[in-house]
Scaffold this motif. Structure first.
Motif, PDB file in Angstrom:
ATOM      1  N   LEU A 205       0.621  -1.530  -0.140  1.00  0.00           N
ATOM      2  CA  LEU A 205      -0.083   0.126   0.267  1.00  0.00           C
ATOM      3  C   LEU A 205       0.899   1.189   0.013  1.00  0.00           C
ATOM      4  CD1 LEU A 205      -2.945  -1.245   2.093  1.00  0.00           C
ATOM      5  CD2 LEU A 205      -3.220  -0.367  -0.059  1.00  0.00           C
ATOM      6  N   GLY A 206       1.307   1.677  -1.197  1.00  0.00           N
ATOM      7  CA  GLY A 206       2.276   2.840  -1.128  1.00  0.00           C
ATOM      8  C   GLY A 206       3.925   2.416  -0.721  1.00  0.00           C
ATOM      9  N   GLY A 207       3.894   3.416   0.333  1.00  0.00           N
ATOM     10  CA  GLY A 207       5.165   2.814   0.989  1.00  0.00           C
ATOM     11  C   GLY A 207       5.548   1.984   1.795  1.00  0.00           C
ATOM     12  N   ASP A 208       4.120   1.478   2.186  1.00  0.00           N
ATOM     13  CA  ASP A 208       3.944   0.631   3.513  1.00  0.00           C
ATOM     14  C   ASP A 208       3.665  -1.366   2.921  1.00  0.00           C
ATOM     15  OD1 ASP A 208       3.680   2.057   5.764  1.00  0.00           O
ATOM     16  OD2 ASP A 208       2.246   2.887   4.236  1.00  0.00           O
ATOM     17  N   ILE A 209       4.370  -2.262   3.022  1.00  0.00           N
ATOM     18  CA  ILE A 209       4.151  -3.824   2.324  1.00  0.00           C
ATOM     19  C   ILE A 209       4.990  -3.971   4.093  1.00  0.00           C
ATOM     20  CG2 ILE A 209       6.237  -4.886   0.952  1.00  0.00           C
ATOM     21  CD1 ILE A 209       7.148  -2.511  -0.308  1.00  0.00           C
ATOM     22  N   ALA A 210       3.923  -5.663   3.385  1.00  0.00           N
ATOM     23  CA  ALA A 210       3.986  -6.626   4.047  1.00  0.00           C
ATOM     24  C   ALA A 210       3.800  -8.106   3.933  1.00  0.00           C
ATOM     25  CB  ALA A 210       2.990  -7.019   4.901  1.00  0.00           C
ATOM     26  N   VAL A 211       5.214  -9.108   3.782  1.00  0.00           N
ATOM     27  CA  VAL A 211       5.357  -9.748   3.066  1.00  0.00           C
ATOM     28  C   VAL A 211       5.124 -11.213   3.778  1.00  0.00           C
ATOM     29  CG1 VAL A 211       6.785  -8.775   1.389  1.00  0.00           C
ATOM     30  CG2 VAL A 211       8.209 -10.198   3.692  1.00  0.00           C
ATOM     31  N   GLY A 212       5.027 -12.762   3.436  1.00  0.00           N
ATOM     32  CA  GLY A 212       4.860 -13.700   4.674  1.00  0.00           C
ATOM     33  C   GLY A 212       6.234 -14.761   3.884  1.00  0.00           C
ATOM     34  N   ALA A 213       5.189 -15.988   3.395  1.00  0.00           N
ATOM     35  CA  ALA A 213       6.583 -16.721   3.423  1.00  0.00           C
ATOM     36  C   ALA A 213       6.872 -16.377   1.396  1.00  0.00           C
ATOM     37  CB  ALA A 213       5.866 -18.698   2.811  1.00  0.00           C
ATOM     38  N   PRO A 214       8.204 -16.684   1.489  1.00  0.00           N
ATOM     39  CA  PRO A 214       9.680 -16.275   0.339  1.00  0.00           C
ATOM     40  C   PRO A 214       8.519 -16.731  -0.574  1.00  0.00           C
ATOM     41  CG  PRO A 214      11.058 -17.834   1.229  1.00  0.00           C
ATOM     42  CD  PRO A 214       9.356 -17.237   1.777  1.00  0.00           C
ATOM     43  N   PRO A 215       8.580 -15.874  -2.637  1.00  0.00           N
ATOM     44  CA  PRO A 215       8.470 -16.572  -3.346  1.00  0.00           C
ATOM     45  C   PRO A 215       9.054 -18.348  -3.952  1.00  0.00           C
ATOM     46  CG  PRO A 215       8.934 -14.885  -3.824  1.00  0.00           C
ATOM     47  CD  PRO A 215       9.333 -15.772  -2.548  1.00  0.00           C
ATOM     48  N   PRO A 216       8.800 -19.300  -4.405  1.00  0.00           N
ATOM     49  CA  PRO A 216       9.380 -20.635  -4.650  1.00  0.00           C
ATOM     50  C   PRO A 216      11.414 -20.387  -5.134  1.00  0.00           C
ATOM     51  CG  PRO A 216       7.005 -20.713  -5.714  1.00  0.00           C
ATOM     52  CD  PRO A 216       7.597 -19.369  -5.297  1.00  0.00           C
ATOM     53  N   ASN A 217      11.457 -21.389  -4.214  1.00  0.00           N
ATOM     54  CA  ASN A 217      13.256 -21.381  -4.578  1.00  0.00           C
ATOM     55  C   ASN A 217      13.783 -20.448  -4.567  1.00  0.00           C
ATOM     56  OD1 ASN A 217      12.394 -24.375  -5.665  1.00  0.00           O
ATOM     57  ND2 ASN A 217      11.873 -23.313  -7.468  1.00  0.00           N
ATOM     58  N   GLU A 218      13.035 -19.234  -3.904  1.00  0.00           N
ATOM     59  CA  GLU A 218      14.294 -18.059  -3.132  1.00  0.00           C
ATOM     60  C   GLU A 218      13.899 -17.690  -1.929  1.00  0.00           C
ATOM     61  OE1 GLU A 218      14.926 -15.798  -5.541  1.00  0.00           O
ATOM     62  OE2 GLU A 218      14.643 -16.965  -7.712  1.00  0.00           O
TER      63      GLU A 218
END
Length: 353
Positions: A205-218
């Motif tokens: 959301l604009g400059g606010d980012i939330a991430v979960g588990a990483p992309p496959p093989n990354e």
């Protein structure tokens, strides 16, 4: 706007217009799907890895639905939002509020106390004055600023966790949670996406980012922190994040210039006046609710106090780049600020309810 830019944070991901969908085959039977919708005055972007398009659409739909739900709770712009309805009852005694609004106000109060009022969501009257000033491109009357400051402070906001009530002790107090809400919304949208079956996801959301588990093989999601746009500024850096949140505060997008002075949209809640130097502050934290509030408060407090503030939150780190009045650029970072990718920052976002 450059389609790869999200405020002062850019994603090394393909941006999708409207609600378009893109898919790319990956190992393990998962493919990448990207969605975009206008939400909360910005472009909300969701990226998920799913087994098929139907699963991806369900997961992204759950995320967008949660964003819309929280906009109705936390928006300062919507006259019918729960936040605005609470403000309308200032001075009327305890008001029972939703769990979402209580969580945001509770985090805001904690941050206000730890920053000695540098961050204060009861300064809504002040932010509205400056919002109008930017729209008209003219300086506000200092008398109006002083009057707005006198309407109350975070000390006039009382929370009762047992009853789930909020009291605004003085009539006329106006609330604005814009400095902390988007981080909470991003983390909650990510939770909704995970509940819909997509563990590998990102919400921006604009400059606010939330991430979960990483992309496959990354090992993580690659997120580029853009440099401060002034001569002599150090280059940006790329982070590799999983189960974490990142937020950036600065004057790259919202500002006005009068008589050669650049006024940021970031306000010092203690004085009612904006920052007048170029700066960008990026915080990595376990939760979006933490990262979003911390970047604003640290910007206002400055390098030494800002570093101490962020250091008080476990598993958090901050990078601050500021231009001094003489034009020199200063870069200050937490001692545990992540090195450029491929270093992985691991936090515990998924452990929160």
């Amino acid at each position: 706007m450059n389609p790869l830019r999200l405020s002062a944070v850019s994603l090394l991901l393909a941006a999708m217009a409207g609600a378009a969908l893109a898919a790319e085959s990956m190992d393990g039977g998962l493919s990448r799907h990207a969605f975009s919708e206008p939400q909360m005055g910005t472009e909300a972007r969701i990226v998920v890895y799913a087994h098929d398009g139907a699963q991806a659409r369900r997961a992204a739909g759950a995320g967008f639905a949660r964003i819309r739900q929280l906009d109705a709770v936390l928006s300062d712009y919507r006259s019918d939002s729960e936040l605005r309805r609470l403000g309308a009852r200032a001075g009327a005694g305890p008001v029972h509020v939703s769990a979402d609004l209580f969580a945001v106000l509770q985090a805001a109060q904690s941050l206000a106390e730890r920053s000695d009022g540098a961050f204060d969501v009861t300064r809504g009257a002040v932010t509205r004055i400056w919002r109008q000033a930017r729209k008209l491109d003219e300086m506000p009357d200092p008398v109006r600023i002083r009057q707005a400051l006198a309407s109350g402070s975070y000390r006039d906001l009382q929370l009762d966790p047992e009853r789930g009530t909020v009291s605004l002790a003085r009539p006329g107090i106006q609330l604005d949670v814009g400095g902390i809400a988007k981080g909470y919304v991003a983390e909650q949208a990510l939770q909704a996406i995970r509940a819909a079956g997509a563990e590998r996801a990102l919400v921006a959301l604009g400059g606010d980012i939330a991430v979960g588990a990483p992309p496959p093989n990354e090992p993580g999601w690659r997120i580029d922190v853009a440099p401060l746009d002034v001569p002599g500024a150090p280059p940006g850096t790329t982070l590799l994040l999983k189960h974490a949140a990142v937020s950036t505060a600065g004057d790259a997008e919202q500002w006005m210039e009068i008589d050669g002075v650049r006024y940021s949209h970031v306000l010092d809640a203690r004085t009612g006046w904006p920052l007048t130097f170029r700066s960008t502050t990026t915080v990595v934290a376990p939760r979006g609710l933490q990262a979003d509030g911390l970047d604003t408060a640290a910007s206002v407090l400055g390098t030494e106090a800002g570093l101490r503030l962020v250091a008080g939150v476990p598993d958090s780190a901050v990078l601050m780049v500021r231009q001094d009045p003489d034009g020199r650029v200063q870069r200050v970072a937490s001692k545990d600020w992540p090195s450029p990718a491929p270093t992985t920052v691991t936090a515990a976002l998924e452990t929160f309810p």
